[in-house]
Design a protein around this motif. Structure first.
Motif, PDB file in Angstrom:
ATOM      1  N   PHE A 144       0.820  -1.194   0.000  1.00  0.00           N
ATOM      2  CA  PHE A 144       0.000   0.000   0.000  1.00  0.00           C
ATOM      3  C   PHE A 144       0.863   1.257   0.000  1.00  0.00           C
ATOM      4  O   PHE A 144       1.983   1.248   0.525  1.00  0.00           O
ATOM      5  N   PRO A 145       0.348   2.349  -0.545  1.00  0.00           N
ATOM      6  CA  PRO A 145       1.025   3.638  -0.372  1.00  0.00           C
ATOM      7  C   PRO A 145       1.038   3.986   1.114  1.00  0.00           C
ATOM      8  O   PRO A 145       0.026   3.836   1.796  1.00  0.00           O
ATOM      9  N   ALA A 146       2.177   4.451   1.607  1.00  0.00           N
ATOM     10  CA  ALA A 146       2.378   4.575   3.055  1.00  0.00           C
ATOM     11  C   ALA A 146       2.560   6.036   3.456  1.00  0.00           C
ATOM     12  O   ALA A 146       3.321   6.776   2.822  1.00  0.00           O
ATOM     13  N   ILE A 147       1.885   6.433   4.533  1.00  0.00           N
ATOM     14  CA  ILE A 147       1.876   7.832   4.972  1.00  0.00           C
ATOM     15  C   ILE A 147       2.108   7.903   6.472  1.00  0.00           C
ATOM     16  O   ILE A 147       1.449   7.195   7.241  1.00  0.00           O
ATOM     17  N   ILE A 148       3.021   8.784   6.897  1.00  0.00           N
ATOM     18  CA  ILE A 148       3.196   9.117   8.310  1.00  0.00           C
ATOM     19  C   ILE A 148       2.426  10.403   8.589  1.00  0.00           C
ATOM     20  O   ILE A 148       2.557  11.394   7.858  1.00  0.00           O
ATOM     21  N   ASP A 149       1.633  10.409   9.652  1.00  0.00           N
ATOM     22  CA  ASP A 149       0.735  11.508   9.988  1.00  0.00           C
ATOM     23  C   ASP A 149       1.203  12.196  11.270  1.00  0.00           C
ATOM     24  O   ASP A 149       1.383  11.549  12.302  1.00  0.00           O
ATOM     25  N   LEU A 150       1.383  13.527  11.189  1.00  0.00           N
ATOM     26  CA  LEU A 150       1.894  14.313  12.323  1.00  0.00           C
ATOM     27  C   LEU A 150       0.940  15.454  12.647  1.00  0.00           C
ATOM     28  O   LEU A 150       0.549  16.218  11.755  1.00  0.00           O
ATOM     29  N   TYR A 151       0.584  15.577  13.928  1.00  0.00           N
ATOM     30  CA  TYR A 151      -0.214  16.714  14.380  1.00  0.00           C
ATOM     31  C   TYR A 151       0.679  17.759  15.054  1.00  0.00           C
ATOM     32  O   TYR A 151       1.907  17.694  14.951  1.00  0.00           O
TER      33      TYR A 151
ATOM     34  N   ALA B  11      11.546   6.564  13.152  1.00  0.00           N
ATOM     35  CA  ALA B  11      10.150   6.288  12.796  1.00  0.00           C
ATOM     36  C   ALA B  11      10.034   5.913  11.323  1.00  0.00           C
ATOM     37  O   ALA B  11       9.307   4.973  10.958  1.00  0.00           O
ATOM     38  N   VAL B  12      10.745   6.639  10.456  1.00  0.00           N
ATOM     39  CA  VAL B  12      10.725   6.325   9.025  1.00  0.00           C
ATOM     40  C   VAL B  12      11.301   4.934   8.782  1.00  0.00           C
ATOM     41  O   VAL B  12      10.760   4.148   7.987  1.00  0.00           O
ATOM     42  N   GLN B  13      12.373   4.595   9.462  1.00  0.00           N
ATOM     43  CA  GLN B  13      12.993   3.278   9.283  1.00  0.00           C
ATOM     44  C   GLN B  13      12.062   2.158   9.743  1.00  0.00           C
ATOM     45  O   GLN B  13      11.926   1.136   9.063  1.00  0.00           O
ATOM     46  N   VAL B  14      11.424   2.341  10.889  1.00  0.00           N
ATOM     47  CA  VAL B  14      10.493   1.341  11.393  1.00  0.00           C
ATOM     48  C   VAL B  14       9.349   1.151  10.409  1.00  0.00           C
ATOM     49  O   VAL B  14       8.960   0.019  10.080  1.00  0.00           O
ATOM     50  N   PHE B  15       8.811   2.248   9.927  1.00  0.00           N
ATOM     51  CA  PHE B  15       7.679   2.193   9.000  1.00  0.00           C
ATOM     52  C   PHE B  15       8.074   1.558   7.667  1.00  0.00           C
ATOM     53  O   PHE B  15       7.348   0.742   7.102  1.00  0.00           O
ATOM     54  N   SER B  16       9.238   1.933   7.155  1.00  0.00           N
ATOM     55  CA  SER B  16       9.689   1.426   5.855  1.00  0.00           C
ATOM     56  C   SER B  16       9.900  -0.077   5.862  1.00  0.00           C
ATOM     57  O   SER B  16       9.779  -0.728   4.812  1.00  0.00           O
ATOM     58  N   ARG B  17      10.208  -0.636   7.016  1.00  0.00           N
ATOM     59  CA  ARG B  17      10.458  -2.081   7.096  1.00  0.00           C
ATOM     60  C   ARG B  17       9.179  -2.915   7.052  1.00  0.00           C
ATOM     61  O   ARG B  17       9.240  -4.129   6.905  1.00  0.00           O
ATOM     62  N   HIS B  18       8.035  -2.251   7.186  1.00  0.00           N
ATOM     63  CA  HIS B  18       6.795  -3.026   7.164  1.00  0.00           C
ATOM     64  C   HIS B  18       6.632  -3.682   5.801  1.00  0.00           C
ATOM     65  O   HIS B  18       6.792  -3.032   4.754  1.00  0.00           O
ATOM     66  N   PRO B  19       6.304  -4.960   5.756  1.00  0.00           N
ATOM     67  CA  PRO B  19       6.254  -5.678   4.474  1.00  0.00           C
ATOM     68  C   PRO B  19       5.200  -5.166   3.502  1.00  0.00           C
ATOM     69  O   PRO B  19       5.283  -5.453   2.301  1.00  0.00           O
ATOM     70  N   LYS B  20       4.209  -4.419   3.990  1.00  0.00           N
ATOM     71  CA  LYS B  20       3.163  -3.935   3.095  1.00  0.00           C
ATOM     72  C   LYS B  20       3.348  -2.473   2.686  1.00  0.00           C
ATOM     73  O   LYS B  20       2.473  -1.894   2.033  1.00  0.00           O
ATOM     74  N   VAL B  21       4.488  -1.882   3.054  1.00  0.00           N
ATOM     75  CA  VAL B  21       4.798  -0.544   2.576  1.00  0.00           C
ATOM     76  C   VAL B  21       5.289  -0.649   1.139  1.00  0.00           C
ATOM     77  O   VAL B  21       6.235  -1.382   0.849  1.00  0.00           O
ATOM     78  N   ASN B  22       4.654   0.061   0.243  1.00  0.00           N
ATOM     79  CA  ASN B  22       4.991  -0.056  -1.166  1.00  0.00           C
ATOM     80  C   ASN B  22       6.355   0.536  -1.484  1.00  0.00           C
ATOM     81  O   ASN B  22       6.594   1.739  -1.294  1.00  0.00           O
ATOM     82  N   ASN B  23       7.279  -0.301  -1.955  1.00  0.00           N
ATOM     83  CA  ASN B  23       8.558   0.134  -2.505  1.00  0.00           C
ATOM     84  C   ASN B  23       9.361   0.998  -1.532  1.00  0.00           C
ATOM     85  O   ASN B  23      10.203   1.783  -1.942  1.00  0.00           O
ATOM     86  N   GLN B  24       9.079   0.886  -0.237  1.00  0.00           N
ATOM     87  CA  GLN B  24       9.762   1.676   0.791  1.00  0.00           C
ATOM     88  C   GLN B  24       9.673   3.183   0.515  1.00  0.00           C
ATOM     89  O   GLN B  24      10.542   3.951   0.918  1.00  0.00           O
TER      90      GLN B  24
ATOM     91  N   PHE C 131      -3.380  13.648  -4.385  1.00  0.00           N
ATOM     92  CA  PHE C 131      -1.947  13.907  -4.395  1.00  0.00           C
ATOM     93  C   PHE C 131      -1.155  12.659  -4.017  1.00  0.00           C
ATOM     94  O   PHE C 131      -0.190  12.280  -4.701  1.00  0.00           O
ATOM     95  N   PHE C 132      -1.565  11.993  -2.953  1.00  0.00           N
ATOM     96  CA  PHE C 132      -0.842  10.795  -2.533  1.00  0.00           C
ATOM     97  C   PHE C 132      -1.023   9.653  -3.543  1.00  0.00           C
ATOM     98  O   PHE C 132      -0.101   8.870  -3.775  1.00  0.00           O
ATOM     99  N   ARG C 133      -2.193   9.549  -4.137  1.00  0.00           N
ATOM    100  CA  ARG C 133      -2.393   8.520  -5.153  1.00  0.00           C
ATOM    101  C   ARG C 133      -1.470   8.738  -6.350  1.00  0.00           C
ATOM    102  O   ARG C 133      -0.975   7.787  -6.950  1.00  0.00           O
ATOM    103  N   LYS C 134      -1.243   9.998  -6.678  1.00  0.00           N
ATOM    104  CA  LYS C 134      -0.406  10.320  -7.830  1.00  0.00           C
ATOM    105  C   LYS C 134       1.070  10.059  -7.560  1.00  0.00           C
ATOM    106  O   LYS C 134       1.783   9.523  -8.418  1.00  0.00           O
ATOM    107  N   HIS C 135       1.532  10.415  -6.360  1.00  0.00           N
ATOM    108  CA  HIS C 135       2.978  10.408  -6.099  1.00  0.00           C
ATOM    109  C   HIS C 135       3.472   9.196  -5.318  1.00  0.00           C
ATOM    110  O   HIS C 135       4.679   8.969  -5.233  1.00  0.00           O
ATOM    111  N   LEU C 136       2.568   8.431  -4.733  1.00  0.00           N
ATOM    112  CA  LEU C 136       2.952   7.176  -4.097  1.00  0.00           C
ATOM    113  C   LEU C 136       2.427   6.051  -4.975  1.00  0.00           C
ATOM    114  O   LEU C 136       1.223   5.862  -5.086  1.00  0.00           O
ATOM    115  N   THR C 137       3.329   5.317  -5.593  1.00  0.00           N
ATOM    116  CA  THR C 137       2.946   4.387  -6.647  1.00  0.00           C
ATOM    117  C   THR C 137       2.146   3.209  -6.112  1.00  0.00           C
ATOM    118  O   THR C 137       2.118   2.926  -4.917  1.00  0.00           O
TER     119      THR C 137
END
Length: 466
Positions: A204-211, A258-271, A451-457
């Motif tokens: 899936f396209p992967a997004i980190i959300d910050l408030y 946080a980015v490294q932990v998230f990127s290692r998830h097997p369902k993150v698309n193309n890191q 935007f995310f659909r366009k830029h996250l493959t």
């Protein structure tokens, strides 16, 4: 010939006679059976039809449109429609729409205009949601338990002012997690977050959300994005669990982890990672995209183009925090702090070191702001950022929404003009005009997803059924 029926019992008697093939006798004349049959639908409609309030769908995601229809009213009848919800803290939010039934005794919010004197006017199908106000001043609608739906109650009353008797009620559940979306707490190394995983094999396209400066862990936007097919991580960065209690404890290394932990998830698309941040979370997203690898797309909402408030230590250097002038802080006549003119100008040569060199990033950018932002001048900061990015040939899309305030949330969240700020300990002015802000939230939400659909493959849309 005129026939009069005084009550439902009389109608039933007449129906029984007709069903037996008889002729109706009343007040000295005999009525042909056919004439009575023609009259019955009007008699039954005028005497026995109940008022019906229909809210659909009965359960949906929070960002889905509202459909409300009323039947069984008298032609031209004036009614009041109220919506109410109670948040997790026990605070009740309400709104009121005043309407006049059409010639058929129906009203439909998608076609029937709300009249003067209520919370909003005109044809506003979702007005009952975004026009809600708290009973207690300076309360903001938030949702911490995103695994449970938010119930909204609707009540229909006779007349306008004073409000008459209750005619009908209905309820709707508005959820944050679609069917099959799972929430997974993240506590790995220093990282404290929640992962929201859409159903299906992925990736899936992967997004980190910050408030922003309210701190804690905010999950409602991340959970809704996951319900739309994005793998999301709602990331806490202070005042949560064992994280630093204030902004002074931040370090870029935490966000790298946080980015490294998230990127290692097997369902993150193309890191490939996307970032979305609002307020302080927006300038942190810019900083992450500038200094960390693997960031493909960034959405900045009501952000600044400089690192704000507290210095941010990075690898071998520190980004100073853009400061503010206390003498420029104002207070409204209802007691809220107006901070809109207090921040120092980030493009002033004195504060150049605070600027985030986002032009060094390889990411694409979507910059969103509101013209009525009273937290700070996000429209000005956004224009400065976009100008700088485009001067360096970077991909930047910018939208400034008329009448929108600082807190641009997903659609149908009530406008919060001012609320109690946990970090500052007093009411804080956010800005926003009722209709303009509502329009902005709807438009921005679609822009963000596109935007995310366009830029996250390899975007894999899902259909969420509740």
């Amino acid at each position: 010939m005129v026939l009069t029926v005084n009550d439902t019992r009389s109608v039933c008697c007449w129906l029984r006679f007709i069903s037996q093939g008889g002729r109706m006798i009343g007040a000295g004349f005999v009525a042909p059976r056919a004439a009575v049959l023609q009259l019955i639908p009007r008699l039954v409609c005028s005497r026995s039809m109940a008022v019906s309030l229909q809210v659909s769908p009965g359960r949906c995601l929070f960002d889905e449109p509202l459909q409300v229809k009323v039947t069984g009213l008298s032609p031209g009848q004036e009614v009041t429609l109220q919506a109410a919800l109670t948040d997790e803290g026990g605070e009740t939010f309400t709104s009121v729409g005043r309407y006049r039934a059409g010639s058929s005794g129906e009203l439909e919010l998608s076609r029937s205009p709300a009249l003067d004197g209520g919370s909003f006017t005109g044809i506003e199908p979702e007005g009952l949601l975004w026009a809600m106000e708290p009973q207690t001043p300076f309360r903001r609608l938030l949702r911490k338990d995103v695994q449970s739906p938010q119930r909204v109650d609707f009540a229909l009353y006779e007349s306008h002012e004073p409000r008459g008797k209750l005619l009908a009620t209905a309820a709707q559940e508005r959820s944050f997690m679609g069917e099959g979306v799972s929430r997974i707490p993240v506590r790995e190394g220093r990282v404290r977050a929640s992962l929201f995983l859409p159903p299906g094999p992925g990736p899936f396209p992967a997004i980190i959300d910050l408030y922003g400066t309210g701190g804690g862990l905010m999950e409602h936007r991340a959970s809704l994005l996951a319900s739309r097919g994005f793998l999301t991580m709602a990331l806490a960065y202070f005042d949560y669990d064992d994280l630093p209690k204030d902004l002074g404890g931040l370090h870029l290394g935490y966000f790298r982890e946080a980015v490294q932990v998230f990127s290692r998830h097997p369902k993150v698309n193309n890191q490939e990672i996307g970032l979305i941040g609002i307020s302080k979370g927006a300038d942190l997203a810019l900083t992450m995209a500038t200094f960390l690898p693997g960031i493909k797309a960034v959405v900045s909402i009501s952000g600044c183009n400089a690192n704000t408030f507290a210095p941010l230590p990075c690898d071998g250097f520190t980004l100073p925090g853009l400061a503010f002038s206390t003498e420029k802080i104002k207070f409204t006549d209802f007691g809220a702090m107006d901070f809109s003119d207090a921040m120092d100008d980030p493009v002033d040569p004195t504060y150049q070191e605070c600027l985030i060199p986002a032009e060094k990033s390889h990411a694409s950018f979507l910059i969103l702001s509101g013209s009525d932002d009273k937290n700070w001048q996000s429209a000005l900061y956004s224009e400065q950022l976009v100008t700088r990015l485009k001067e360096h040939g970077k991909n930047a899309e910018y939208h400034c929404y008329p009448g929108a305030g600082h807190l641009l949330e997903p659609p149908y969240f009530p406008l919060c003009r001012a609320s109690y700020h946990k970090l500052l300990g007093l009411p804080f002015l956010w800005g926003g005009q009722l209709v303009g802000h509502a329009r902005a939230q709807e438009a921005a939400w679609q822009k963000i997803q596109s935007f995310f659909r366009k830029h996250l493959t390899q975007y894999n849309p899902i259909q969420s059924h509740l």
